[in-house]
Design a protein around this motif. Structure first.
Motif, PDB file in Angstrom:
ATOM      1  N   ARG A 231       1.504  13.784  -2.874  1.00 38.05           N
ATOM      2  CA  ARG A 231       2.115  13.947  -2.614  1.00 38.05           C
ATOM      3  C   ARG A 231       2.628  13.336  -1.123  1.00 38.05           C
ATOM      4  O   ARG A 231       3.653  12.966  -0.955  1.00 38.05           O
ATOM      5  N   HIS A 232       1.229  12.935  -0.214  1.00 41.12           N
ATOM      6  CA  HIS A 232       1.605  11.895   0.473  1.00 41.12           C
ATOM      7  C   HIS A 232       2.164  10.518   0.564  1.00 41.12           C
ATOM      8  O   HIS A 232       2.841  10.196   0.730  1.00 41.12           O
ATOM      9  N   ARG A 233       1.732  10.355  -0.456  1.00 39.99           N
ATOM     10  CA  ARG A 233       1.882   8.583  -1.161  1.00 39.99           C
ATOM     11  C   ARG A 233       3.144   8.848  -1.992  1.00 39.99           C
ATOM     12  O   ARG A 233       4.365   7.932  -1.452  1.00 39.99           O
ATOM     13  N   ALA A 234       3.750   9.841  -2.450  1.00 42.99           N
ATOM     14  CA  ALA A 234       5.369  10.010  -3.169  1.00 42.99           C
ATOM     15  C   ALA A 234       5.750   9.632  -1.764  1.00 42.99           C
ATOM     16  O   ALA A 234       7.192   9.315  -2.051  1.00 42.99           O
ATOM     17  N   ASN A 235       5.872  11.255  -0.406  1.00 47.85           N
ATOM     18  CA  ASN A 235       6.771  10.925   0.797  1.00 47.85           C
ATOM     19  C   ASN A 235       7.026   9.646   1.038  1.00 47.85           C
ATOM     20  O   ASN A 235       8.075  10.061   1.402  1.00 47.85           O
ATOM     21  N   THR A 236       5.811   9.148   0.932  1.00 42.44           N
ATOM     22  CA  THR A 236       5.858   7.874   1.851  1.00 42.44           C
ATOM     23  C   THR A 236       6.748   6.753   1.297  1.00 42.44           C
ATOM     24  O   THR A 236       7.895   5.913   2.148  1.00 42.44           O
ATOM     25  N   ARG A 237       6.800   6.868  -0.352  1.00 39.16           N
ATOM     26  CA  ARG A 237       7.822   5.954  -1.018  1.00 39.16           C
ATOM     27  C   ARG A 237       9.051   6.327  -0.844  1.00 39.16           C
ATOM     28  O   ARG A 237       9.753   5.765  -0.823  1.00 39.16           O
ATOM     29  N   ALA A 238       9.350   8.136  -0.967  1.00 42.48           N
ATOM     30  CA  ALA A 238      10.952   8.509  -0.730  1.00 42.48           C
ATOM     31  C   ALA A 238      11.695   8.027   0.344  1.00 42.48           C
ATOM     32  O   ALA A 238      12.678   8.096   0.499  1.00 42.48           O
ATOM     33  N   ILE A 239      10.777   8.024   1.497  1.00 41.26           N
ATOM     34  CA  ILE A 239      11.157   7.861   3.139  1.00 41.26           C
ATOM     35  C   ILE A 239      11.694   6.084   2.845  1.00 41.26           C
ATOM     36  O   ILE A 239      12.621   6.061   2.890  1.00 41.26           O
ATOM     37  N   ALA A 240      10.707   5.582   2.231  1.00 43.90           N
ATOM     38  CA  ALA A 240      10.957   4.299   2.000  1.00 43.90           C
ATOM     39  C   ALA A 240      11.922   3.417   1.268  1.00 43.90           C
ATOM     40  O   ALA A 240      13.357   2.825   1.642  1.00 43.90           O
TER      41      ALA A 240
END
Length: 359
Positions: A80-89
């Motif tokens: 989830r951490h990695r997915a959210n960083t990607r979504a914010i980008a």
């Protein structure tokens, strides 16, 4: 604009339901198996689904559906951490495009630039212990987000900070009032426990704006309670089920916590501070297996002027600091104002750390 901090009229519409991108997620058959529907699958079912996947398949889903995976309670927290960083980008890039789109009016360009700058600040910098970790990110409406201090996968214990009014994607870490924001509260608690408790700054529900009708009623708190329950259920199955999180509920957030009524599988304890009430008549209306602490109200906290009533849909019930309510008392010596309970050096922060550590 992401928020309207001084607006005191009612009418905030709660952001509820599954995240954007759910339709594409449900229709995705690339893995040859149906994906859990975010609208109906329980966090336990989500956890079981991801546990059966190979690591490469998990990452593939996070790349294709970052907004869904990032907000899917029960999914592995690191994923989830990695997915959210990607979504914010991705939202950052989308806002930059909108900021110069000639088909849009100037006011939309301004709003897009503000959004892009906000997303940039979320992607920059670091939290104690490494890069910033986001457990949720939803750009809809005023925006929702949850940031983790510490490592939920390895910490001995966990805590969740539930904020009150005027908190959204724009204000959840404002520098001008550090201990009145979920990020400031979570960081202070994390440091006060010596990093032994992972703390979630949870701006994961639509909060009231100002002190108007939304703050005096429980409509937004009811929607927030559903989201908080799913968060706690997800933590219980994706981190350490033997040590559920301690939940710290500030101001209107204590109404959210009271209506959520967490059980012992969801929470080790509930702490309220600066509370207008919990939407219940007494501690006996909550689960007796989950300890409830009420923080003494300091003399400069304006919440003391709010009537503790519940009448015709207005108000949030009895004062939890009243001994007759039945909560365990916590001190607040040294704290000042409505947002000073997590300030370093206060008796309240020291007590919060003890509770979070299970002492």
């Amino acid at each position: 604009m992401l928020g309207a901090g001084g607006w005191a009229a009612g009418g905030e519409r709660a952001v509820t339901g599954p995240p954007s991108g759910t339709a594409a997620w449900v229709a995705d058959t690339a893995l040859g198996v149906p994906l859990p529907d975010p609208a109906t699958a329980s966090p336990a079912e989500v956890a079981a689904f991801f546990a059966a996947l190979a690591p490469a398949a998990r990452e593939e889903l996070a790349v294709r559906h970052p907004l869904v995976v990032g907000n899917l309670d029960g999914a592995p927290v690191d994923l989830r951490h990695r997915a959210n960083t990607r979504a914010i980008a991705e939202e950052y890039r989308r806002a930059l495009v909108r900021a110069v789109d000639p088909a849009l009016p100037r006011r939309d360009h301004t709003a897009a630039r503000e959004r892009a700058e906000r997303y940039r600040t979320l992607l920059d910098g670091a939290a104690p212990g490494g890069p910033r970790r986001y457990l949720a990110f939803d750009p809809r409406g005023r925006g929702q987000i949850a940031e983790v201090f510490g490592d939920l996968a390895t910490a001995r214990r966990a805590a969740v900070v539930v904020p009150g009014s005027d908190i959204d994607l724009r204000t959840f870490d404002r520098a001008g009032d550090p201990y009145g924001t979920p990020v400031g509260m979570a960081r202070a608690l994390y440091e006060a426990t010596g990093g032994r408790t992972a703390v979630i700054a949870w701006a994961g529900y639509t909060t009231p704006v100002g002190l108007g009708p939304d703050a005096a009623t429980e409509t937004l708190a009811e929607a927030g309670a559903e989201r908080l329950t799913r968060l706690l259920d997800g933590l219980a199955v994706s981190t350490r089920p033997d040590a559920p999180a301690t939940v710290f509920c500030h101001s209107y957030g204590s109404v959210v916590c009271g209506l959520a009524r967490p059980g012992p599988r969801q929470a080790s304890g509930v702490v309220v501070l600066g509370s207008p009430g919990l939407g219940v008549g007494s501690a006996a209306d909550l689960d007796p297996r989950v300890p409830l602490w009420a923080t003494a109200r300091n003399g400069s906290d304006w919440i003391g002027d709010v009537p503790h009533v519940r009448l015709f849909g207005l108000g949030h019930g009895a004062d939890p600091t009243d001994p007759a309510f039945g909560a365990r008392p916590l001190p607040s010596t040294g704290s000042h104002g409505h947002t000073g309970y997590f300030a370093p050096g206060t008796a309240s922060l020291a007590a919060f750390a003890d509770v979070a550590l299970g002492r």
